[in-house]
Design an enzyme around this catalytic site. Structure first.
Site, PDB file in Angstrom:
ATOM      1  N   GLY A  31      -4.960  -2.466   5.151  1.00  0.00           N
ATOM      2  CA  GLY A  31      -4.211  -3.614   4.612  1.00  0.00           C
ATOM      3  C   GLY A  31      -4.908  -4.934   4.891  1.00  0.00           C
ATOM      4  N   ARG A  32      -5.342  -5.133   6.126  1.00  0.00           N
ATOM      5  CA  ARG A  32      -5.941  -6.423   6.494  1.00  0.00           C
ATOM      6  C   ARG A  32      -7.348  -6.589   5.947  1.00  0.00           C
ATOM      7  NH1 ARG A  32      -4.970  -2.941  10.389  1.00  0.00           N
ATOM      8  NH2 ARG A  32      -6.585  -2.197  11.819  1.00  0.00           N
ATOM      9  N   GLU A  67      -5.032  -7.365  14.921  1.00  0.00           N
ATOM     10  CA  GLU A  67      -4.533  -6.048  14.531  1.00  0.00           C
ATOM     11  C   GLU A  67      -5.673  -5.025  14.579  1.00  0.00           C
ATOM     12  OE1 GLU A  67      -1.397  -5.959  11.446  1.00  0.00           O
ATOM     13  OE2 GLU A  67      -2.533  -4.333  10.571  1.00  0.00           O
ATOM     14  N   LYS A  77       7.675  -0.733  12.271  1.00  0.00           N
ATOM     15  CA  LYS A  77       8.253  -0.355  10.977  1.00  0.00           C
ATOM     16  C   LYS A  77       9.373   0.664  11.188  1.00  0.00           C
ATOM     17  CE  LYS A  77       4.347  -1.240   7.876  1.00  0.00           C
ATOM     18  NZ  LYS A  77       3.514  -0.755   6.774  1.00  0.00           N
ATOM     19  N   HIS A 129      -4.795 -34.202  17.004  1.00  0.00           N
ATOM     20  CA  HIS A 129      -3.698 -35.074  17.439  1.00  0.00           C
ATOM     21  C   HIS A 129      -2.557 -34.259  18.034  1.00  0.00           C
ATOM     22  CE1 HIS A 129      -5.508 -38.577  15.430  1.00  0.00           C
ATOM     23  NE2 HIS A 129      -6.066 -37.611  14.735  1.00  0.00           N
ATOM     24  N   GLU A 169      10.511  -4.696   4.604  1.00  0.00           N
ATOM     25  CA  GLU A 169      10.614  -6.083   4.133  1.00  0.00           C
ATOM     26  C   GLU A 169      10.299  -6.174   2.651  1.00  0.00           C
ATOM     27  OE1 GLU A 169       8.990  -5.025   6.769  1.00  0.00           O
ATOM     28  OE2 GLU A 169       9.077  -6.440   8.445  1.00  0.00           O
ATOM     29  N   LYS A 202       0.834  -1.201   0.000  1.00  0.00           N
ATOM     30  CA  LYS A 202       0.000   0.000   0.000  1.00  0.00           C
ATOM     31  C   LYS A 202       0.871   1.254   0.000  1.00  0.00           C
ATOM     32  CE  LYS A 202      -3.676   2.017   2.840  1.00  0.00           C
ATOM     33  NZ  LYS A 202      -4.645   1.755   3.915  1.00  0.00           N
TER      34      LYS A 202
END
Ligand code: G6Q
Length: 546
Positions: A275-276, A361, A512, A392, A220, A214
């Site tokens: 973003g999410r 978030e 960030k 399990h 990263e 965005k």
């Protein structure tokens, strides 16, 4: 800006409805689900809800009719419906960032109108969707080729957080609907192993990178994008090849150009998409390439189905509202600190990770809209893994651990595959677990089965674990859209009740900034004097020595 709503945000704890729920919880807490079912077997039907193609069974939640009534009263007192309508009107309900929150516009039908500052954003959305569709078709039919004329055989999405988790989750969830001749890869971590492993078997001549960010400034993503450009140019040599092998998804045209990507190959979105909340925007470009524009439309239709339901169904039948309220009941009134989400669908294996971001978030906040600190709990820890695998592993703790974990079990009646004999077993497991977790197994029942007395305690199950079961007829793009939209609106409902801003992410912003500040001290050969806190300085010295 709705000043009255902001002023009320910090007052949840003093509401009469909140107090009534606290008292009611004292009455319900000691009551076992066995008793609730024994005194009212009809709860298997009145706590089962249907809407937007989904069947939701909340009968194993530790709630009664009176409690549910009080929860709806709380939702009304907090103005859930008014806030929902304000979101749809494009009001700036993301208070701390002073932005509209309009992920619902991303799937609004062509021709409908939602205005932000007088501009119809639905028209903008469809303009981008059309460009995405034209591009996706070209990649899929082979008319978009790489610099040396080779067909694209691998698409690598470079992004992180909201620019990665949704598309990566969807790539798995929609695999049976995908073009299998194009490999889908996702690189997110700044750890170089991620890039190295995801590209190890790829051919630069037939690889397309989607740089999804965005802001187009995320450390990263920009690091991985730069590495990708070097990797690509290592083979293709000519800088003009970048135009054939790199496209961008961003709101930041100038940074995209600076990176060297032609803005003709940029797919935009807007500051009113968090973003999410963006997997159905151009951030979903990799999804559209995988499944094609028609199936992507089908996914949007699923989102829209749930949007329409959330916008129009009365609170008492509204799936995301009820889910949100029961989450509040478990968190604030029964005091359970986590929520396990267990999809009984291998395709949905990344869904818990996706939800972690969406829920935590959005609602992992301790500050109310009025700036006061909450005096109630907010978002639980959300976690999970697919069933039956997790049965399990950590299910032991869910059955007999000293803490109670409410659970969302997710399933589909008809599978996408045609492998015989598996589906009845999968469904049997979802029902068996729901049964065991909620009803347990008393010591008398254990004894009746002939258990040695010394093992009776160890083989007894208290039960009384709150369970919700979410079922759709089949997986697929539409089902995925409905499911994501349901959780988005659940999160919205809870955020309104908690009085927090579900749409900012200052915690992420801090992270960030910090790494960018420390990174120069760790450059090879750096002789700087680290000026951070003593623990960080010590680590920097240690890392430099080794
Ligand atoms: C999501 C968050 C966060 C964000 C990433 C990537 O709601 O804001 O996860 O999506 O930090 O940001 P960019 O897309 O700007 O690179």
């Amino acid at each position: 800006m709705d000043t009255a709503f902001i002023a009320q945000s910090g007052k949840l704890g003093s509401l009469q409805e909140y107090g009534a729920l606290m008292s009611h919880a004292e009455v319900v807490r000691p009551t076992h689900l066995r008793t609730l079912f024994a005194t009212d077997p009809t709860r298997a039907s009145w706590l089962c809800f249907e809407g937007a193609g989904m069947r939701v069974d909340h009968s194993r939640q530790r709630i009664d009719r009176g409690g549910l009534r009080l929860l709806f009263a709380l939702a009304r007192a907090r103005g859930v419906e008014a806030r929902r309508d304000a979101m749809w009107r494009g009001e700036r309900i993301n208070i701390t960032e002073d932005r509209s929150v309009l992920h619902v516009a991303l799937r609004a039908a062509r021709g409908t109108k939602i205005l932000v500052d007088g501009r119809d954003v639905v028209a903008d959305v469809h303009e981008v969707l059309d460009r995405m569709a034209a591009f996706s078709r070209r990649v899929r039919d082979g008319s978009w080729v790489g610099w040396t004329g080779k067909r694209i055989r691998a698409v690598v999405n470079i992004g992180i957080g909201g620019s990665d988790l949704g598309p990566a989750m969807a790539a798995l969830a929609l695999r049976p609907w995908s073009d299998r001749s194009i490999a889908m890869r996702f690189v997110s971590n700044v750890d170089g192993d991620d890039f190295a492993e995801q590209t190890a078997d790829l051919d630069p001549e037939s690889t397309l990178f989607i740089v999804a960010s965005k802001t187009f400034t995320t450390l990263e993503t920009m690091t991985n994008a730069t590495t990708a450009r070097e990797w690509s140019l290592g083979t293709l040599k000519d800088p003009r090849s970048v135009a054939k092998h790199f496209v961008a998804v961003s709101t930041n045209g100038s940074e995209v150009s600076k990176f060297g990507i032609d803005t003709a190959n940029m797919f935009g979105f807007w500051d009113w998409v968090g973003g999410r909340y963006s997997m159905d925007s151009s951030i979903g470009l990799s999804t559209m390439i995988a499944i094609g524009p028609e199936q992507f439309d089908e996914m949007l239709a699923g989102f829209r189905e749930m949007d329409d339901h959330f916008r129009t169904a009365p609170l008492e039948q509204n799936l995301p509202v009820i889910q949100g309220l029961l989450g509040i009941w478990n968190r604030n009134f029964l005091g359970f600190p986590t929520l396990a989400v267990v999809p009984y669908s291998h395709l949905f294996s990344r869904f818990p990770a996706y939800l972690q971001q969406l829920e935590m978030e959005s609602n992992g906040k301790f500050v109310c809209l009025d700036g006061s600190r909450v005096t109630w709990e907010t978002c639980p820890v959300v976690w999970g893994e697919t069933g039956t695998n997790s049965q399990h592993a950590y299910f032991q703790m869910l059955h007999q651990g000293s803490s109670i974990v409410p659970m969302d079990l997710i399933g589909f009646r008809t599978p996408a595959h045609s492998v015989e004999g598996h589906q009845p077993l999968l469904m049997a497991n979802i029902l068996a677990q729901a049964q065991a977790l909620s009803f347990g197994r008393t010591s008398d029942e254990v004894r009746k089965d002939g258990c040695e007395e010394r093992l009776v305690a160890a083989r007894t199950f208290e039960g009384n674990r709150p369970i919700s079961v979410f079922m759709q007829s089949a997986p697929g793009p539409r089902a995925l859209g409905r499911m994501v939209a349901m959780y988005e609106h659940k999160v919205f409902t809870q955020g309104v009740i908690w009085g927090i801003d579900s749409f900012d992410q200052w915690g992420v912003e801090l992270g960030k900034k910090l790494a960018v500040h420390i990174a120069p001290d760790l450059e090879p050969g750096s002789k700087s004097t680290p000026a951070h806190d003593p623990a960080t300085n010590a680590w920097i010295h240690w890392l430099r020595e080794s």
